[in-house]
Structures are given as C-alpha cells and as structure tokens.
Scaffold this motif. Structure first.
Motif, mmCIF file in Angstrom:
data_model
loop_
_atom_site.group_PDB
_atom_site.id
_atom_site.type_symbol
_atom_site.label_atom_id
_atom_site.label_comp_id
_atom_site.label_asym_id
_atom_site.label_seq_id
_atom_site.Cartn_x
_atom_site.Cartn_y
_atom_site.Cartn_z
ATOM 1 N N MET A 1 0.840 -1.195 0.000
ATOM 2 C CA MET A 1 0.000 0.000 0.000
ATOM 3 C C MET A 1 0.879 1.249 0.000
ATOM 4 N N SER A 2 0.497 2.220 -0.785
ATOM 5 C CA SER A 2 1.255 3.472 -0.877
ATOM 6 C C SER A 2 1.132 4.272 0.413
ATOM 7 N N GLU A 3 2.235 4.875 0.829
ATOM 8 C CA GLU A 3 2.266 5.684 2.052
ATOM 9 C C GLU A 3 2.450 7.157 1.677
ATOM 10 N N TYR A 4 1.890 8.032 2.514
ATOM 11 C CA TYR A 4 2.070 9.474 2.334
ATOM 12 C C TYR A 4 2.984 9.991 3.438
ATOM 13 N N TRP A 5 3.982 10.802 3.039
ATOM 14 C CA TRP A 5 4.948 11.333 3.989
ATOM 15 C C TRP A 5 5.067 12.842 3.799
ATOM 16 N N ARG A 6 4.792 13.580 4.870
ATOM 17 C CA ARG A 6 5.065 15.012 4.855
ATOM 18 C C ARG A 6 6.374 15.230 5.615
ATOM 19 N N CYS A 7 7.343 15.814 4.941
ATOM 20 C CA CYS A 7 8.689 15.899 5.499
ATOM 21 C C CYS A 7 9.187 17.345 5.492
ATOM 22 N N ALA A 8 10.032 17.653 6.472
ATOM 23 C CA ALA A 8 10.613 18.986 6.578
ATOM 24 C C ALA A 8 12.128 18.897 6.458
ATOM 25 N N PHE A 9 12.713 19.966 5.927
ATOM 26 C CA PHE A 9 14.165 20.107 5.885
ATOM 27 C C PHE A 9 14.540 21.289 6.767
ATOM 28 N N VAL A 10 15.401 21.052 7.734
ATOM 29 C CA VAL A 10 15.858 22.102 8.646
ATOM 30 C C VAL A 10 17.363 22.235 8.492
ATOM 31 N N GLY A 11 17.796 23.349 7.932
ATOM 32 C CA GLY A 11 19.216 23.557 7.703
ATOM 33 C C GLY A 11 19.831 24.516 8.703
ATOM 34 N N GLU A 12 21.134 24.693 8.569
ATOM 35 C CA GLU A 12 21.833 25.673 9.397
ATOM 36 C C GLU A 12 21.574 27.082 8.862
ATOM 37 N N GLY A 13 21.158 27.152 7.621
ATOM 38 C CA GLY A 13 20.792 28.399 6.957
ATOM 39 C C GLY A 13 20.073 28.030 5.680
ATOM 40 N N THR A 14 19.739 29.025 4.858
ATOM 41 C CA THR A 14 18.995 28.733 3.628
ATOM 42 C C THR A 14 19.902 28.282 2.484
ATOM 43 N N SER A 15 21.214 28.407 2.658
ATOM 44 C CA SER A 15 22.118 28.114 1.545
ATOM 45 C C SER A 15 22.109 26.641 1.150
ATOM 46 N N ASP A 16 21.675 25.761 2.039
ATOM 47 C CA ASP A 16 21.665 24.342 1.717
ATOM 48 C C ASP A 16 20.285 23.806 1.380
ATOM 49 N N ASP A 17 19.330 24.709 1.147
ATOM 50 C CA ASP A 17 17.992 24.273 0.731
ATOM 51 C C ASP A 17 18.041 23.531 -0.596
ATOM 52 N N GLY A 18 19.120 23.722 -1.349
ATOM 53 C CA GLY A 18 19.274 22.999 -2.609
ATOM 54 C C GLY A 18 19.335 21.494 -2.434
ATOM 55 N N LEU A 19 19.581 21.043 -1.193
ATOM 56 C CA LEU A 19 19.594 19.600 -0.944
ATOM 57 C C LEU A 19 18.198 18.984 -0.983
ATOM 58 N N VAL A 20 17.168 19.815 -0.890
ATOM 59 C CA VAL A 20 15.797 19.295 -0.825
ATOM 60 C C VAL A 20 15.455 18.397 -2.023
ATOM 61 N N PRO A 21 15.655 18.838 -3.274
ATOM 62 C CA PRO A 21 15.324 17.935 -4.386
ATOM 63 C C PRO A 21 16.178 16.675 -4.414
ATOM 64 N N VAL A 22 17.400 16.766 -3.919
ATOM 65 C CA VAL A 22 18.276 15.584 -3.864
ATOM 66 C C VAL A 22 17.717 14.576 -2.860
ATOM 67 N N LEU A 23 17.312 15.074 -1.701
ATOM 68 C CA LEU A 23 16.731 14.204 -0.680
ATOM 69 C C LEU A 23 15.405 13.610 -1.151
ATOM 70 N N GLU A 24 14.636 14.372 -1.904
ATOM 71 C CA GLU A 24 13.385 13.843 -2.461
ATOM 72 C C GLU A 24 13.667 12.655 -3.377
ATOM 73 N N GLN A 25 14.692 12.789 -4.214
ATOM 74 C CA GLN A 25 15.066 11.678 -5.096
ATOM 75 C C GLN A 25 15.448 10.447 -4.285
ATOM 76 N N LEU A 26 16.195 10.671 -3.203
ATOM 77 C CA LEU A 26 16.616 9.551 -2.362
ATOM 78 C C LEU A 26 15.399 8.864 -1.734
ATOM 79 N N LEU A 27 14.475 9.649 -1.227
ATOM 80 C CA LEU A 27 13.269 9.087 -0.620
ATOM 81 C C LEU A 27 12.503 8.217 -1.616
ATOM 82 N N VAL A 28 12.294 8.749 -2.805
ATOM 83 C CA VAL A 28 11.538 8.014 -3.826
ATOM 84 C C VAL A 28 12.269 6.739 -4.231
ATOM 85 N N SER A 29 13.589 6.796 -4.288
ATOM 86 C CA SER A 29 14.361 5.613 -4.676
ATOM 87 C C SER A 29 14.269 4.513 -3.623
#
Length: 201
Positions: A1-29
């Motif tokens: 059964m498919s699961e729904y996940w609401r996830c947050a990214f908390v960085g040390e600043g906004t400069s690493d928000d670019g990791l969000v799409p990378v982490l999304e790919q990892l989750l889906v994989s």
C-alpha cells in the motif's frame, strides 16, 4: 500500500535548501510508489537558541512524518554530528551530515565530469580524499574560478554552488562516500521508526 509522507528540511541556513530535491530523489528511490512532500521549514518564530535540540523541540507539534536536519560535520566528525541529531529523542529526525561540508558532496558529484577530474588530478585531489579535505568549499571555489582573470563575487559563487547542489545525482559518485551511505541508512531506519508496520513489509 502506498504511504504518504510530509517531510521537513531544517538547515543551518537557507544556503543548503538545494539539498531538498536531492533528498526527495533519495526518498523516492528507497520507497518507490510512496508519496513524499519535502519542503524547507519556514519559521514563524525561530527559536532564539539555534542549537539542533532547540530547533527540534520547536517542531514538536508540527505534523511532519520526517524531519531532515542538516548539520555540517566541520571539525567534530560525522558520528558526533549524527549523535547530536539523534540525541533529540524525536523519532522523526533524520541526520543529514556531509563531511565536512555540503561542498564535499558537490565535489564527489562532479567526479563524473572529465574536465573536473583532470583539474582535480592536477590539484592532487582524489575522490577517495574528498571527505578528508579540510576546506572543500575552497576547493570548489578554486575550480569554479579556473581560467578567470578575477575571482567571482560571493553572490555569484553562491548561485553556482546552489545550482550544483541541486544537480547532485543520487546514483553518481556520491554513493562512494561514507556520509552518503550513512544518510541512506538513517533514512531507511527512520521509515521503520515512524511507521513500525513497515518492518514487516
């Protein structure tokens, strides 16, 4: 059964928000077929204490299934930073700890580019050494400034760095890094911590 996940990214600043799409790919994989929503957490009232523990306490009532906590290892080492995040005793927390900085993951990802490999070889940098670099940010900066008559401005470097972070391939040379393997293991463990029934699927 498919699961729904609401996830947050908390960085040390906004400069690493670019990791969000990378982490999304990892989750889906790791859980193909599941539905993931991952977004940087935007504070209405940020905690005065900027420690990891204070940030996690401030998110206690937020309806997130997973909370990705980015923390550069700097001089403390990967294990110390992972332990710092997990010590918050919130089962939703997933430590994201590049060694030493996010730039190390960018350098590893660039290894598939022949021009970068040639440049790195001339500079005496090898893939196996990336996690041991004292200042991977400076190495990346030097590479991006190659062939220029003057160094790019800090804002231009930030833009180029951000674009490279977002392009990190989860199937590329980053998979050779201990910190990436640790992240993958932490994500997998977090699925079961949050939803015990997944241990039996």
């Amino acid at each position: 059964m498919s699961e729904y996940w609401r996830c947050a990214f908390v960085g040390e600043g906004t400069s690493d928000d670019g990791l969000v799409p990378v982490l999304e790919q990892l989750l889906v994989s790791l859980r193909p077929g599941d539905d993931f929503v991952l977004e940087p957490h935007r504070w209405v009232r940020p905690p005065r204490d900027r420690s990891v523990a204070a940030k996690i306490r401030a998110l206690a009532d937020e309806p997130y299934e997973l909370i990705f906590v980015h923390r550069d290892s700097d001089g403390a080492g990967m294990k110390a930073r992972v332990d710092e995040c997990l010590a918050c005793q919130d089962k939703r927390v997933v430590p994201v700890v590049p060694v030493r900085m996010t730039e190390a993951w960018v350098l590893a990802d660039l290894w598939s580019d022949s021009e970068f490999r040639a440049w790195a070889s001339r500079e005496g940098v090898r893939l196996a050494q990336v996690e041991g670099l004292t200042d991977p940010k400076r190495v990346l900066e030097n590479y991006l400034n190659r062939g220029r008559s003057s160094h790019m401005s800090p804002s231009e470097f930030a833009r180029q760095r951000s674009a490279l972070v977002q392009k990190i391939s989860i199937e590329g040379d980053i998979t050779a890094l201990d910190a990436w393997r640790e992240l993958t293991e932490q994500v997998t463990a977090s699925f079961v911590r949050v939803r015990n029934h997944l241990a039996y699927t």
